[in-house]
Write an enzyme that holds these catalytic residues in place. Structure first.
Site, PDB file in Angstrom:
ATOM      1  N   GLY A  40       0.805  -1.226   0.000  1.00  0.00           N
ATOM      2  CA  GLY A  40       0.000   0.000   0.000  1.00  0.00           C
ATOM      3  C   GLY A  40       0.833   1.268   0.000  1.00  0.00           C
ATOM      4  O   GLY A  40       0.310   2.352  -0.230  1.00  0.00           O
ATOM      5  N   GLY A 115      14.014  -4.477  -4.201  1.00  0.00           N
ATOM      6  CA  GLY A 115      14.292  -4.815  -5.604  1.00  0.00           C
ATOM      7  C   GLY A 115      15.376  -3.935  -6.191  1.00  0.00           C
ATOM      8  O   GLY A 115      15.375  -2.719  -5.980  1.00  0.00           O
ATOM      9  N   GLY A 179       7.174  24.938   6.141  1.00  0.00           N
ATOM     10  CA  GLY A 179       6.651  24.636   4.805  1.00  0.00           C
ATOM     11  C   GLY A 179       5.140  24.782   4.786  1.00  0.00           C
ATOM     12  O   GLY A 179       4.432  24.034   5.468  1.00  0.00           O
ATOM     13  N   GLY A 181       3.070  24.243   2.316  1.00  0.00           N
ATOM     14  CA  GLY A 181       2.475  23.541   1.167  1.00  0.00           C
ATOM     15  C   GLY A 181       1.310  22.678   1.626  1.00  0.00           C
ATOM     16  O   GLY A 181       0.756  22.877   2.712  1.00  0.00           O
ATOM     17  N   VAL A 182       0.962  21.700   0.791  1.00  0.00           N
ATOM     18  CA  VAL A 182      -0.236  20.892   1.061  1.00  0.00           C
ATOM     19  C   VAL A 182      -0.124  20.158   2.396  1.00  0.00           C
ATOM     20  O   VAL A 182      -1.016  20.257   3.252  1.00  0.00           O
ATOM     21  CB  VAL A 182      -0.461  19.880  -0.087  1.00  0.00           C
ATOM     22  CG1 VAL A 182      -1.620  18.961   0.242  1.00  0.00           C
ATOM     23  CG2 VAL A 182      -0.697  20.615  -1.391  1.00  0.00           C
ATOM     24  N   ILE A 183       0.966  19.433   2.590  1.00  0.00           N
ATOM     25  CA  ILE A 183       1.084  18.621   3.814  1.00  0.00           C
ATOM     26  C   ILE A 183       1.164  19.535   5.038  1.00  0.00           C
ATOM     27  O   ILE A 183       0.495  19.305   6.049  1.00  0.00           O
ATOM     28  CB  ILE A 183       2.290  17.653   3.715  1.00  0.00           C
ATOM     29  CG1 ILE A 183       1.972  16.589   2.650  1.00  0.00           C
ATOM     30  CG2 ILE A 183       2.603  17.003   5.056  1.00  0.00           C
ATOM     31  CD1 ILE A 183       3.049  15.570   2.416  1.00  0.00           C
ATOM     32  N   GLY A 266       8.610  19.161   1.058  1.00  0.00           N
ATOM     33  CA  GLY A 266       8.629  18.437  -0.211  1.00  0.00           C
ATOM     34  C   GLY A 266       9.084  17.001  -0.043  1.00  0.00           C
ATOM     35  O   GLY A 266       9.314  16.535   1.087  1.00  0.00           O
ATOM     36  N   ASP A 307       5.043   8.945  -7.762  1.00  0.00           N
ATOM     37  CA  ASP A 307       5.866  10.031  -7.219  1.00  0.00           C
ATOM     38  C   ASP A 307       7.267  10.045  -7.832  1.00  0.00           C
ATOM     39  O   ASP A 307       7.830  11.113  -8.060  1.00  0.00           O
ATOM     40  CB  ASP A 307       6.016   9.880  -5.694  1.00  0.00           C
ATOM     41  CG  ASP A 307       4.750  10.277  -4.941  1.00  0.00           C
ATOM     42  OD1 ASP A 307       3.717  10.532  -5.588  1.00  0.00           O
ATOM     43  OD2 ASP A 307       4.805  10.316  -3.691  1.00  0.00           O
ATOM     44  N   HIS A 439     -31.356  20.615  -6.146  1.00  0.00           N
ATOM     45  CA  HIS A 439     -31.491  21.688  -5.152  1.00  0.00           C
ATOM     46  C   HIS A 439     -32.060  21.110  -3.859  1.00  0.00           C
ATOM     47  O   HIS A 439     -32.943  20.272  -3.925  1.00  0.00           O
ATOM     48  CB  HIS A 439     -32.435  22.765  -5.687  1.00  0.00           C
ATOM     49  CG  HIS A 439     -32.685  23.868  -4.699  1.00  0.00           C
ATOM     50  ND1 HIS A 439     -31.745  24.835  -4.441  1.00  0.00           N
ATOM     51  CD2 HIS A 439     -33.749  24.130  -3.894  1.00  0.00           C
ATOM     52  CE1 HIS A 439     -32.224  25.663  -3.529  1.00  0.00           C
ATOM     53  NE2 HIS A 439     -33.428  25.256  -3.166  1.00  0.00           N
TER      54      HIS A 439
END
Ligand code: FAD
Length: 466
Positions: A40, A115, A179, A181-183, A266, A307, A439
């Protein structure tokens, strides 16, 4: 060591890797999935799901505290953060178990280990399983991890990354977030709900600068109203450990203290130690793996998704790329389109964006306009006391084509899906106005924004004639 032969090897089982493996198996490819950690990936174990589980706890707490506005009385409201963390861990475990069953039900062979390429067709697995695997096609889906900041190194006790902060059982009193940003913004909002004193340090002039001025300004105002401090243009000169935690020395001479800090500046791409030099695959200067529109790298038969490709740090993009790479690996040509990628920020208020902001549309040479409708003017928003926010559509004036959309407020994470369908099908703003919206719903804001973009506002007064 005998080699195990497959049609396709996928390295990494995050939302990119496991989705690619399932699609490849559906195409009849004998597929191996290698995972060094937990099935995951980041999204399930230390990203989307655990953070949203905690945010759900915060939402309940906020609602209960606001209950009096709805005429409901709740006294002695309290919360138990350790119990919340336990619920979050349970959600993750439950989904992970389900995922393992899903992968196995698709006849995919899972290898637990790290790997590394031996050649463009061979991968060595080292760890719980120790094997050499061979396949004609290989997909790299190794993801990313928090990027460290040399000035404020992680110790995971006082200075945290998002992973260790999610694992706290006791909250700090004061939290610095480096930071905006989003996080950083999601964690700021989450901790503010639990009465933590939060200060965001952002080196740029605004938080969330990529989301456009309207969005960034509204969130900053909303954060300030809730008591979240925002230090923009912040230059941190020195960081010291203090007896109670950490102290930041700013370039403007101030010294500020907190118990803990989150560094969220980041992500670092997981492209090292994969043996890429053995297969002649060169990295981009930022460490990501370059791919073409088919998600194939410069080495034929070797694909990269998610990513690690460095374009988007979003789970649904990783999954979509996984589907495309698997199709191509199975010989079915498929191409990645990047104009219709929705992005959601799970702050309170939520933010949903897609395509171009007005600023970017103008920069790109469009004769663009905007239709913006405030939630305040919606019956449903008034009825549910969810009046903060707006929906706006960025439109190419000559053709009416929808170039982008931004929504801030209650339900933005779900509302943005309508604009994803509109943009990916190249719909015009007229088609949104012509669509009957139920509505009373918050989704009516799109229809109203479309009317405004066409200069025919319905539930707002007409714009003054110039
Ligand atoms: P990952 O999920 O990072 O998975 C990569 C996997 O590969 C990992 O399991 C890793 O162990 C494994 N691996 C790495 N190298 C090897 C190797 N050599 N051999 C074997 N295995 C290897 N995105 C959203 O869209 N919505 C959100 O709400 C959201 N919230 C987030 C919140 C937080 C706190 C964080 C940190 C991220 C969030 N994200 C969110 C981003 C999202 O988690 C990532 O974009 C997504 O997980 C990327 O998927 P991926 O498959 O590319 O890689």
């Amino acid at each position: 060591m005998d080699k195990k032969k497959f049609d396709l090897i996928v390295i990494g089982s995050g939302p990119g890797g496991y989705v690619a493996a399932i699609r490849a198996a559906q195409h009849g490819l004998k597929t191996a999935l290698i995972e060094a950690g937990e099935l995951g990936g980041t999204c399930l174990n230390r990203g989307c799901i655990p953070s949203k589980a905690l945010i759900a706890n915060a939402e309940v707490l906020r609602k209960v505290r606001e209950a009096a506005s709805y005429g409901v009385s709740c006294q002695n409201v309290a919360f138990d953060y350790a119990a919340m963390k336990e619920r979050k861990d349970g959600v993750v475990k439950n989904i992970r178990n389900g995922l393992e069953g899903l992968i196995k039900s698709n006849q995919i062979t899972i290898f637990n280990g790290y790997g590394k390429f031996l050649s463009p067709r061979e991968v060595k697995v080292t760890g719980q399983d120790n094997e050499v695997l061979e396949a004609d096609k290989i997909i790299i889906a190794t993801g990313s991890e928090p990027r460290p900041l040399p000035l404020i190194p992680f110790d995971h006790e006082v200075v945290h990354d998002s992973t260790s902060l999610l694992n706290l059982t006791k909250l700090p009193k004061r939290l610095f977030i480096v930071g905006g940003g989003v996080i950083g913004c999601e964690f700021a909002c989450l901790h503010n709900a639990f009465d933590v004193e939060v200060t965001i340090f952002e080196v740029l002039p605004s938080i969330l600068p990529m989301e456009g001025k309207n969005v960034s300004d509204l969130l900053a105002r909303s954060f300030k109203k809730r008591g979240i401090k925002i230090e923009t243009n912040a230059v941190i000169d020195r960081v010291d450990r203090s007896p109670n935690g950490i102290s930041f020395h700013l370039a403007d001479g101030r010294q500020l203290e907190a118990d803990m800090a989150l560094v969220s500046v980041g992500r670092k791409f997981n492209s090292e130690n994969l043996g890429l030099e053995k297969i002649g695959l060169a990295l981009a200067p930022n460490g990501s793996i370059p791919v073409n529109e088919h998600l194939e790298t410069t080495v034929p038969g070797v694909y990269a998704i998610g990513d690690v490709t460095g374009k988007w740090v979003l789970a649904h993009v990783a999954s979509h790329q996984g589907l495309i790479a698997a199709d191509n690996a199975a010989g079915i040509k498929n191409v990645m389109h990047e104009n219709a990628v929705p992005s959601v920020i799970f702050t309170d208020p939520e933010i949903g964006t897609i395509g171009l902001t007005l600023e970017r549309a103008i920069q790109q040479g469009y004769d663009a306009t905007i239709g913006k409708f405030p939630f305040q003017a919606l019956g449903k928003a008034q009825a549910t006391i969810q009046t903060e926010g707006f929906a706006q559509i960025v439109v190419d004036k000559p053709t009416g084509q929808i170039l982008g959309a931004q929504v801030v407020g209650y339900g933005a994470s779900t509302l943005i899906a309508e604009m994803a369908i509109a943009i990916s099908n190249e719909l015009t703003v007229q088609s949104i106005g012509d669509t009957i919206h139920a509505h009373p719903t918050i989704a009516e804001a799109w229809m109203e924004a479309a009317f405004i973009a066409s200069d025919m506002p319905l539930h707002l007064p007409p714009r003054p004639k110039k």
